[in-house]
Design a protein around this motif. Structure first.
Motif, short mmCIF file in Angstrom:
data_model
loop_
_atom_site.label_atom_id
_atom_site.label_comp_id
_atom_site.label_asym_id
_atom_site.label_seq_id
_atom_site.Cartn_x
_atom_site.Cartn_y
_atom_site.Cartn_z
N LEU A 32 -4.71 -36.78 10.14
CA LEU A 32 -5.48 -37.37 11.26
C LEU A 32 -4.64 -38.43 11.99
O LEU A 32 -4.65 -38.49 13.22
CB LEU A 32 -6.81 -37.95 10.75
N ASN A 33 -3.90 -39.22 11.22
CA ASN A 33 -3.01 -40.20 11.87
C ASN A 33 -1.95 -39.51 12.71
O ASN A 33 -1.63 -39.94 13.81
CB ASN A 33 -2.28 -41.06 10.82
N PHE A 34 -1.42 -38.44 12.14
CA PHE A 34 -0.38 -37.70 12.86
C PHE A 34 -0.93 -37.17 14.20
O PHE A 34 -0.27 -37.30 15.24
CB PHE A 34 0.15 -36.56 11.99
N TYR A 35 -2.13 -36.58 14.18
CA TYR A 35 -2.70 -36.04 15.44
C TYR A 35 -2.91 -37.18 16.44
O TYR A 35 -2.70 -37.02 17.64
CB TYR A 35 -4.04 -35.35 15.20
N GLU A 36 -3.33 -38.32 15.91
CA GLU A 36 -3.60 -39.47 16.78
C GLU A 36 -2.30 -39.97 17.42
O GLU A 36 -2.24 -40.28 18.60
CB GLU A 36 -4.22 -40.57 15.92
N GLU A 37 -1.25 -40.04 16.60
CA GLU A 37 0.03 -40.54 17.12
C GLU A 37 0.75 -39.53 18.00
O GLU A 37 1.66 -39.87 18.74
CB GLU A 37 0.94 -40.92 15.95
N HIS A 38 0.38 -38.25 17.85
CA HIS A 38 1.04 -37.20 18.63
C HIS A 38 -0.01 -36.41 19.39
O HIS A 38 -0.32 -35.27 19.03
CB HIS A 38 1.84 -36.27 17.71
N PRO A 39 -0.54 -37.03 20.45
CA PRO A 39 -1.66 -36.38 21.15
C PRO A 39 -1.30 -35.03 21.75
O PRO A 39 -2.18 -34.22 22.03
CB PRO A 39 -2.04 -37.39 22.23
N ASP A 40 -0.01 -34.75 21.93
CA ASP A 40 0.38 -33.45 22.51
C ASP A 40 0.71 -32.41 21.46
O ASP A 40 1.21 -31.33 21.78
CB ASP A 40 1.62 -33.63 23.40
N PHE A 41 0.44 -32.72 20.19
CA PHE A 41 0.84 -31.79 19.13
C PHE A 41 0.12 -30.45 19.23
O PHE A 41 0.71 -29.41 18.97
CB PHE A 41 0.60 -32.43 17.76
N ILE A 42 -1.16 -30.48 19.58
CA ILE A 42 -1.91 -29.22 19.64
C ILE A 42 -2.41 -28.99 21.07
O ILE A 42 -3.05 -29.86 21.66
CB ILE A 42 -3.13 -29.24 18.70
N ALA A 43 -2.14 -27.81 21.60
CA ALA A 43 -2.65 -27.46 22.93
C ALA A 43 -3.31 -26.09 22.85
O ALA A 43 -2.91 -25.27 22.03
CB ALA A 43 -1.50 -27.43 23.93
N ASN A 100 -6.43 -28.61 24.62
CA ASN A 100 -7.23 -29.68 24.04
C ASN A 100 -8.42 -29.21 23.22
O ASN A 100 -8.78 -29.80 22.21
CB ASN A 100 -7.74 -30.56 25.18
N SER A 101 -9.02 -28.09 23.66
CA SER A 101 -10.18 -27.56 22.93
C SER A 101 -9.78 -27.23 21.49
O SER A 101 -10.52 -27.47 20.55
CB SER A 101 -10.72 -26.33 23.64
N ARG A 102 -8.59 -26.69 21.32
CA ARG A 102 -8.11 -26.34 19.97
C ARG A 102 -7.82 -27.60 19.17
O ARG A 102 -8.06 -27.67 17.98
CB ARG A 102 -6.84 -25.50 20.04
N ARG A 103 -7.27 -28.58 19.86
CA ARG A 103 -6.98 -29.84 19.20
C ARG A 103 -8.27 -30.44 18.63
O ARG A 103 -8.32 -30.87 17.48
CB ARG A 103 -6.36 -30.80 20.23
N ASN A 104 -9.32 -30.42 19.45
CA ASN A 104 -10.60 -30.97 18.99
C ASN A 104 -11.11 -30.21 17.77
O ASN A 104 -11.63 -30.80 16.83
CB ASN A 104 -11.64 -30.93 20.11
N GLU A 105 -10.95 -28.88 17.79
CA GLU A 105 -11.40 -28.07 16.65
C GLU A 105 -10.65 -28.45 15.38
O GLU A 105 -11.23 -28.59 14.31
CB GLU A 105 -11.14 -26.58 16.91
N VAL A 106 -9.34 -28.61 15.54
CA VAL A 106 -8.52 -28.94 14.37
C VAL A 106 -8.90 -30.30 13.82
O VAL A 106 -9.11 -30.48 12.62
CB VAL A 106 -7.01 -28.90 14.73
N VAL A 107 -9.03 -31.28 14.73
CA VAL A 107 -9.36 -32.63 14.28
C VAL A 107 -10.71 -32.61 13.56
O VAL A 107 -10.86 -33.19 12.48
CB VAL A 107 -9.35 -33.63 15.47
N SER A 108 -11.69 -31.89 14.09
CA SER A 108 -12.98 -31.94 13.40
C SER A 108 -12.93 -31.15 12.10
O SER A 108 -13.58 -31.54 11.12
CB SER A 108 -14.15 -31.54 14.31
#
Ligand code: MSP
Length: 509
Positions: free
Chosen positions: A175-186, A188-196
């Motif tokens: 979770l810290n990694f995703y937060e520090e690297h906001p462009d890691f997952i594209a 955005n909809s997929r990023r939100n799915e992964v984070v949740s």
């Protein structure tokens, strides 16, 4: 300093023949790789095949072949597909190669040495089609009582000794990694799915199998083969020559971007960074996922008989035409439907009547009225300057779109300039100027050449063959066809080859 760029496609399961779903991600990766080369980067572009696991073992058995013979054949077919789709990959990796087995064993050892692997017993659901473990809560029950994965794949109950990766301990770090690297997952909809998904808590992951043996042996653990996803993901580091720090491609790790389909985001955006961090390796910069293609709105399937073979499509419509269609028809991250009429419409309206027509009109006027020589650049009217400015802005605009994988928007921007060029030629009417003001006619034609040149330059990654021909006709020397080369003006009075259409209209026969 060398600017490096490492881009990958998924490695494809060799359980069946390639189809357009595979070709699509590969073409997108090729467009990106070619763009980066054009833009001055030292590029490493990797594709290949994923050859272990139960799914492939079953397919080999069904074909009556031993897995190695079977995978040799199907992998060769994927390699052929890559060539026929014009891929400029620098390497083609097969997970059955010795270099890959060695890298997998080493990655395992490092993760184990760092204390993240333990021996246990797996009991739960597994979907061979997805090569994935599922929690009961993720499954749905069909009316006939069978349980299926979210992908629709049937699941079976598995009970076996297994090594586990301590994924449950990685929640906060991920979770810290995703937060520090906001462009890691594209996107955005997929990023939100992964984070949740990660916020919901992670279970330890079974990373070895003992009920079959078509896989890479776990070091010092007879009877265990590695879980195929750990094996498969490792391909991306294998190809850089890892673990040899002196390998010629060692500097390419971490990858700049993994292009993948939306169905395999969890593996790339959750498991992969956790494995890498556990092994003490840097994590790639970005995982960009594409949506799925349907055919006339229907899911492609063998039973429906609607599976589209990419090589056949290219042979029918032309390779560049097919590449263009895929990149233009839908946003990369979104789902979309393909059909022959949609393809023909794109070919005829945007290629034949669009860029093809603009180039042909301009170049044939030069051939007829300027003795086939490039007119010199004259004084600029405000209209000339506006068109040239729009054309010269293209590299910057396309660069930004490519970096965000919005390929269709890059093409839309190019097309705005093509349309502006059409409007310009209609208003300036160089054919009429021939009798009234031959000098102005020459100026107009030169403005058109200088407009078409950046258009053709930035379109090369999408349609390398046709744009190469168009740049030939514009008299652009091969060594100045990259983005930097655009700064070097064409030579006044240079003889141009006779014009020939690059995009014929597609007429049904
Ligand atoms: N072997 C794994 C990937 C391992 S990567 C370390 C795999 N292989 S696959 O052959 O099943 O799929 C490869 C890619 O093809 C996936 O990214 C998947 O999304 C994509 N596609 C398969 N069918 C597709 C469509 N119909 N449309 C678009 N892409 C689709 O998964």
């Amino acid at each position: 300093m060398t600017k490096r760029f490492y881009v990958t496609t998924p490695i494809y399961y060799v359980n069946g023949a390639p189809h357009i779903g595979h070709a699509y991600t590969s073409i997108a990766a090729d467009v990106l790789a070619r763009w980066k080369r054009l833009d001055g980067f030292d590029v490493f572009f990797l594709t290949g095949t994923d050859e272990h696991g139960q799914k492939v073992e079953k397919a080999a058995a069904a074909a009556g072949l031993d897995p190695q013979t079977f995978t040799d054949q199907v992998s060769a077919d994927f390699k052929d597909m890559a060539e026929k789709m014009g891929l400029s990959n620098d390497d083609f990796i097969r997970t059955t190669e010795p270099r890959h087995k060695a890298a997998c064993a080493e990655l395992w050892r490092r993760i184990a040495a760092n204390g993240h692997i333990y021996l246990g017993h797996y009991e739960g659901f597994y979907a061979i089609r997805d090569e994935a473990f599922y929690d009961e809560a993720e499954l749905t029950t069909r009316p006939d009582g069978t349980k299926v994965a979210p992908s629709g794949a049937p699941v079976e109950w598995v009970r076996e000794p297994s090594y586990f990766f301590d994924l449950s301990k990685w929640q906060d770090r991920l979770l810290n990694f995703y937060e520090e690297h906001p462009d890691f997952i594209a996107p955005n909809s997929r990023r939100n799915e992964v984070v949740s998904f990660v916020r919901g808590g992670l279970n330890d992951l079974s990373i070895s199998r003992t009920t079959f043996n078509w896989g890479i042996p776990v070091p010092d653990a007879p009877g265990h083969v590695m879980y195929v996803w750990l094996d498969a993901l490792t391909n991306y580091v294998t190809a850089t020559g890892w673990p040899d720090p002196n390998a010629s491609r060692a500097e390419f790790w971490p990858a700049d971007i993994h292009l993948i389909g939306k169905d395999i985001v969890r593996f790339h955006a959750v498991y992969w960074p956790a494995f890498l961090m556990a092994a003490g390796l840097p994590v790639p910069a970005r995982v960009s996922s594409n949506g799925w293609w349907t055919v006339e709105g229907e899911k492609m399937s063998k039973s429906l008989g609607n599976v589209v073979e990419p090589r056949t499509l290219a042979a029918t419509y032309g390779l560049d035409q097919v590449r263009y269609f895929f990149m233009r028809e839908k946003p990369f991250g979104a789902d979309g439907s393909m059909s022959d009429p949609a393809l023909v419409t794109r070919i005829n309206t945007e290629l034949a009547n669009g860029i093809g027509n603009l180039a042909q009109r301009s170049l044939s006027l030069i051939a007829r009225n300027c003795e086939g020589k490039l007119p010199r650049r004259g004084a600029e009217t405000p209209e000339d300057a506006a068109l040239l400015e729009a054309a010269n802005a293209l590299p910057g605009i396309v660069r930004d779109k490519m970096d965000r994988q919005v390929f269709h928007e890059a093409l839309e921007e190019v097309w705005k300039v093509v349309r502006a060029g059409d409007g310009y030629i209609d208003r300036q009417a160089p054919w009429a100027l021939k009798k009234t003001d031959a000098a102005r006619m020459a100026d107009v034609l030169r403005v058109l050449v200088d407009t078409i040149r950046p258009i053709a330059t930035v379109l090369q990654p999408f349609m390398p063959g046709s744009m190469g021909k168009l740049l030939d006709q514009l008299g652009v020397p091969p060594e100045v066809r990259d983005i930097a080369g655009l700064a070097i003006p064409l030579v006044d009075g240079a003889a141009l080859p006779p014009p020939a259409g690059v995009f014929p209209r597609y007429v049904e026969t």
